[in-house]
Design a protein around this motif. Structure first.
Motif, PDB file in Angstrom:
ATOM      1  N   GLN A 125       9.431   3.393 -13.956  1.00 48.79           N
ATOM      2  CA  GLN A 125      10.747   3.189 -13.368  1.00 48.79           C
ATOM      3  C   GLN A 125      10.612   2.494 -12.015  1.00 48.79           C
ATOM      4  OE1 GLN A 125      11.151   7.280 -14.011  1.00 48.79           O
ATOM      5  NE2 GLN A 125      13.037   7.111 -15.165  1.00 48.79           N
ATOM      6  N   LYS A 126       9.382   2.474 -11.545  1.00 44.96           N
ATOM      7  CA  LYS A 126       9.079   1.941 -10.232  1.00 44.96           C
ATOM      8  C   LYS A 126       7.717   1.273 -10.334  1.00 44.96           C
ATOM      9  CE  LYS A 126       9.568   4.189  -5.744  1.00 44.96           C
ATOM     10  NZ  LYS A 126       9.575   5.525  -5.119  1.00 44.96           N
ATOM     11  N   LYS A 127       7.436   0.314  -9.449  1.00 45.13           N
ATOM     12  CA  LYS A 127       6.116  -0.304  -9.474  1.00 45.13           C
ATOM     13  C   LYS A 127       5.089   0.674  -8.921  1.00 45.13           C
ATOM     14  CE  LYS A 127       5.949  -4.633  -7.836  1.00 45.13           C
ATOM     15  NZ  LYS A 127       6.531  -5.713  -7.004  1.00 45.13           N
ATOM     16  N   TYR A 128       3.903   0.662  -9.538  1.00 52.00           N
ATOM     17  CA  TYR A 128       2.845   1.567  -9.077  1.00 52.00           C
ATOM     18  C   TYR A 128       2.488   1.280  -7.625  1.00 52.00           C
ATOM     19  CZ  TYR A 128      -1.836   3.671  -8.763  1.00 52.00           C
ATOM     20  OH  TYR A 128      -2.949   4.376  -8.371  1.00 52.00           O
ATOM     21  N   THR A 129       2.443   0.002  -7.273  1.00 55.13           N
ATOM     22  CA  THR A 129       2.091  -0.345  -5.887  1.00 55.13           C
ATOM     23  C   THR A 129       3.108   0.246  -4.904  1.00 55.13           C
ATOM     24  OG1 THR A 129       3.153  -2.465  -6.320  1.00 55.13           O
ATOM     25  CG2 THR A 129       0.762  -2.455  -6.324  1.00 55.13           C
ATOM     26  N   ASP A 130       4.366   0.308  -5.311  1.00 57.83           N
ATOM     27  CA  ASP A 130       5.373   0.918  -4.443  1.00 57.83           C
ATOM     28  C   ASP A 130       5.184   2.430  -4.350  1.00 57.83           C
ATOM     29  OD1 ASP A 130       6.458  -1.519  -3.970  1.00 57.83           O
ATOM     30  OD2 ASP A 130       8.070  -1.340  -5.457  1.00 57.83           O
ATOM     31  N   ARG A 131       4.856   3.026  -5.467  1.00 64.50           N
ATOM     32  CA  ARG A 131       4.597   4.470  -5.456  1.00 64.50           C
ATOM     33  C   ARG A 131       3.434   4.794  -4.525  1.00 64.50           C
ATOM     34  NH1 ARG A 131       7.361   7.432  -9.264  1.00 64.50           N
ATOM     35  NH2 ARG A 131       8.071   6.233 -11.059  1.00 64.50           N
ATOM     36  N   LEU A 132       2.391   3.946  -4.610  1.00 70.41           N
ATOM     37  CA  LEU A 132       1.221   4.150  -3.752  1.00 70.41           C
ATOM     38  C   LEU A 132       1.612   4.045  -2.281  1.00 70.41           C
ATOM     39  CD1 LEU A 132      -1.827   2.231  -5.253  1.00 70.41           C
ATOM     40  CD2 LEU A 132      -1.709   4.650  -4.703  1.00 70.41           C
ATOM     41  N   LYS A 133       2.400   3.012  -1.988  1.00 70.21           N
ATOM     42  CA  LYS A 133       2.836   2.797  -0.608  1.00 70.21           C
ATOM     43  C   LYS A 133       3.606   4.016  -0.093  1.00 70.21           C
ATOM     44  CE  LYS A 133       3.655  -1.801  -0.574  1.00 70.21           C
ATOM     45  NZ  LYS A 133       4.653  -2.849  -0.857  1.00 70.21           N
ATOM     46  N   ASP A 134       4.526   4.498  -0.923  1.00 72.80           N
ATOM     47  CA  ASP A 134       5.317   5.680  -0.540  1.00 72.80           C
ATOM     48  C   ASP A 134       4.416   6.879  -0.265  1.00 72.80           C
ATOM     49  OD1 ASP A 134       7.488   4.130  -0.934  1.00 72.80           O
ATOM     50  OD2 ASP A 134       8.196   5.136  -2.765  1.00 72.80           O
ATOM     51  N   ALA A 135       3.486   7.094  -1.190  1.00 70.07           N
ATOM     52  CA  ALA A 135       2.604   8.260  -1.051  1.00 70.07           C
ATOM     53  C   ALA A 135       1.761   8.124   0.216  1.00 70.07           C
ATOM     54  CB  ALA A 135       1.704   8.391  -2.276  1.00 70.07           C
ATOM     55  N   ARG A 136       1.327   6.904   0.502  1.00 69.15           N
ATOM     56  CA  ARG A 136       0.500   6.696   1.692  1.00 69.15           C
ATOM     57  C   ARG A 136       1.285   6.950   2.965  1.00 69.15           C
ATOM     58  NH1 ARG A 136      -2.604   1.589  -0.979  1.00 69.15           N
ATOM     59  NH2 ARG A 136      -4.183   2.864  -2.001  1.00 69.15           N
ATOM     60  N   SER A 137       2.523   6.478   2.990  1.00 69.34           N
ATOM     61  CA  SER A 137       3.282   6.685   4.218  1.00 69.34           C
ATOM     62  C   SER A 137       3.719   8.146   4.347  1.00 69.34           C
ATOM     63  CB  SER A 137       4.465   5.716   4.309  1.00 69.34           C
ATOM     64  OG  SER A 137       5.421   6.044   3.344  1.00 69.34           O
ATOM     65  N   LYS A 138       3.925   8.797   3.217  1.00 67.73           N
ATOM     66  CA  LYS A 138       4.340  10.203   3.263  1.00 67.73           C
ATOM     67  C   LYS A 138       3.209  11.110   3.746  1.00 67.73           C
ATOM     68  CE  LYS A 138       5.055  13.201  -0.285  1.00 67.73           C
ATOM     69  NZ  LYS A 138       5.428  13.517  -1.664  1.00 67.73           N
ATOM     70  N   THR A 139       1.990  10.815   3.282  1.00 66.12           N
ATOM     71  CA  THR A 139       0.884  11.723   3.573  1.00 66.12           C
ATOM     72  C   THR A 139      -0.043  11.217   4.682  1.00 66.12           C
ATOM     73  OG1 THR A 139      -0.493  10.643   1.916  1.00 66.12           O
ATOM     74  CG2 THR A 139       0.798  12.535   1.176  1.00 66.12           C
TER      75      THR A 139
END
Lengths: 319, 303
Positions: free
Chosen positions: B90-104
């Motif tokens: 539903q979302k690009k993996y690269t975007d998910r990675l970016k989100d996770a990186r900024s969150k953690t």
């Protein structure tokens, strides 16, 4: 009677017509339709060839799961002399989702095992649709260790949707059994060849497919989770299995590109289920070729080669 | 020593670091529903003072809990191919990675660190559930393998704190292969005669459970952690029956012989220290610097 997949409908129609005409020609040899039959047959063959040259991921998934595809026991019968299945994990029970034992492959003693899905209601139940419980993996460990002790190569044929998700399996350590099986794959000091003959489903497949050489049949698949499971995890909708299969790149061709497998074995036109004997003979040749290739290495080198092979996965450049 | 990229001294760092959560904030315990003072929860390493529930612990806090004086060096991890499948759901993996990186604030789900635990040098790798469910992909695999290499280099024990939903689906088959890959790392520890201790935290399931998390010399589980191969929902759907109370919980695994002990988080360091010293043939620890609020009397170490 041949089982046609849904996308094979045009083929089914053509081949049906060919059959009809053949019957007619038989009844009345003077009708002069044998030319038409030949033409139509050629057309059907061409269509099949074109179709199978361009299968999409979902179509391949269906072919990989085709009920008439040769299964483990078919291969064992075709390729192994003196096949002697051995039973039990010496701990809790016997799990026939994984069948394995000793046998003679092209003259040499081997340990051969694989997932067996079964062919009809009765055998499917007996083999639990090829979905093993911890006992299946613990038997696999036992057989691999035996191969190691008696310096026999290990051959595994992979065909499972995955390990069985059940209450008893969890209680008896499904995860530990799979972990230990992967561990044993990486420990044995004998040549080890795996061939994905249908479906390579997740940890349940990997447990006996962490081999020196991993081959896949042309229309087989190998997945981190079945397309249905992936769809329900990622799209929260198992009807998206088709999209999941495509996105997850599960075909033999993709896996070769990703460097996860060593070789693809071509299937007969129209898939393994159309020319079963041919397929099994080709598989035998391919396995023999890989075993011969590995035969020059001593035990320690074989183990090191396998360790390094898997250690390299995910390191460095990928296309 | 290129695997060292930063020396973390949390006490000093905290002076300068902006706090995410104000001191006066209250948090609700997910188990007993009681409102707990945020500061008290942090001081108790996320163990609810009211009901003893072990709330998920971020990886930095876990490292602080385990290392003497909360001091350790993080192990730098070579970069891995990112998004080889060009994956999108539903979302690009690269975007998910970016989100996770900024969150953690982490590169991936696993952080490796080296330091002293009750005086013994150890390498600890922590899997953080907050980073894409602690999923095992190439980045996490590389971090574990790298951490193992540091342990091999330093000839010290390796402690894996696992927490994961399983494989990183977005990396497809390459994520599955990390199970075999990390197992090679475990074998190298074994070949070198170095202890491999696994701490199983809530939740650890799927491919992580079916590889290195079940291959330790010793398995320690946190109380009530969900641990298993298939998730309970999948099992219920497959077998169409209700699962028993406590199914796949740490205590249940102890009963079924899959873990050696269930240990309260406040006793974790002490337990690990004792095991490492025994396994490494080292003398008893002189004096633990371990200081924590008194653990509640409820479920204690079973070992």
């Amino acid at each position: 009677m041949h089982t046609y997949l849904e996308f094979e409908k045009p083929i089914a129609e053509l081949e049906g017509k060919v059959q009809e005409l053949k019957l007619l020609a038989q009844e009345d040899p003077t009708a002069g339709i044998s030319d038409d039959v030949a033409k139509l047959e050629a057309k059907a063959a061409q269509l099949l060839k074109d179709m199978y040259a361009n299968l999409d991921t979902w179509q391949k998934t269906q072919v990989a799961r085709h009920p008439n595809r040769p299964h483990f026991l078919d291969y064992a019968k075709a390729l192994i002399e003196d096949f002697t299945p051995l039973a039990g994990d010496r701990n809790f029970g016997e799990d026939e989702a994984i069948v394995g034992g000793l046998g003679r492959f092209r003259g040499r003693s081997v340990v051969i095992m694989g997932h067996e899905k079964g062919n009809d209601v009765e055998t499917r139940m007996k083999h639990n649709f090829g979905m093993a419980q911890p006992e299946g993996y613990r038997k696999a460990v036992r057989l691999m260790e035996m191969a190691d002790r008696f310096s026999m190569p290990v051959i595994t044929l992979i065909d499972t949707a995955g390990a069985f998700p059940g209450r008893e399996g969890e209680e008896r350590g499904q995860a530990e059994a799979i972990a230990r099986s992967i561990d044993t794959c990486l420990s044995v000091q004998v040549p080890f060849v795996s061939l994905v003959i249908g479906e390579g489903g997740s940890g349940g497949a990997l447990a006996i497919a962490t081999a020196s050489r991993v081959l896949m049949l042309e229309h087989s698949i190998y997945t981190v989770a079945s397309p249905e499971a992936s769809a329900s995890i990622l799209w929260r909708n198992s009807d998206k299995a088709k999209d999941a299969a495509a996105a997850m790149k599960v075909t033999a061709q993709s896996l070769l590109e990703l460097g996860v497998i060593d070789r693809i074995l071509p299937e007969p036109v129209g898939g393994a289920h159309r020319e079963r004997a041919q397929m099994m003979a080709d598989a035998g040749d391919a396995i023999e070729h890989e075993l011969r290739d590995l035969s020059g290495l001593d035990g320690a080198s074989l183990r090191r080669q396998r360790q390094e092979k898997f250690m390299a996965m995910g390191r460095g450049d990928l296309s | 020593m290129n695997w060292i990229n930063s020396v973390v001294r949390p006490k000093i760092q905290n002076v300068f670091k902006k706090r995410d959560t104000p001191d006066n904030l209250w948090r609700k315990c997910g188990s007993c529903g009681e409102m707990v003072f945020h500061r008290d929860l942090v001081a108790a390493f996320n163990v609810c003072p009211n009901c003893d529930h072990h709330i998920k612990l971020p990886s930095d806090e876990r490292l602080k809990l385990l290392f003497d004086r909360g001091e350790y060096e993080t192990i730098s991890v070579p970069s891995v191919p990112s998004d080889p499948l060009k994956f999108r759901d539903q979302k690009k993996y690269t975007d998910r990675l970016k989100d996770a990186r900024s969150k953690t604030g982490k590169e991936d789900a696993v952080t490796g660190a080296v330091g002293r635990l009750d005086g013994s040098e150890v390498v600890v790798a922590v899997q953080d559930f907050a980073f894409m469910g602690g999923s095992l992909g190439m980045g996490a695999g590389e971090a574990i393998v790298k951490s193992i290499e540091v342990a091999l280099d330093k000839k010290c024990a390796f402690i894996m704190v696992a927490a994961s939903g399983g494989a990183r689906m977005q990396e497809g088959i390459l994520s599955l292969m990390q199970m075999s890959r990390v197992t090679v790392g475990v074998q190298r520890l074994r070949d070198a005669g170095l202890p491999f201790l696994v701490v199983l935290t809530d939740p650890t399931t799927g491919g992580v459970m079916a590889s290195y998390a079940m291959l330790g010399d010793v398995h320690i589980a946190e109380p009530k952690a969900l641990l298993g191969f298939s998730g309970p929902r999948v099992i219920e759907q497959t077998i169409r029956e209700k699962l028993p109370e406590g199914f796949q919980r740490a205590e249940y695994l102890l009963e079924h012989g899959m873990v050696d002990m269930v240990v309260h988080r406040h006793k974790l360091k002490e337990t690990l220290g004792r095991l490492v010293r025994l396994m490494m043939h080292q003398p008893k620890a002189p004096q633990s610097d371990y200081q924590l609020p008194a653990a509640p009397t409820a479920p204690q170490a079973a070992g």
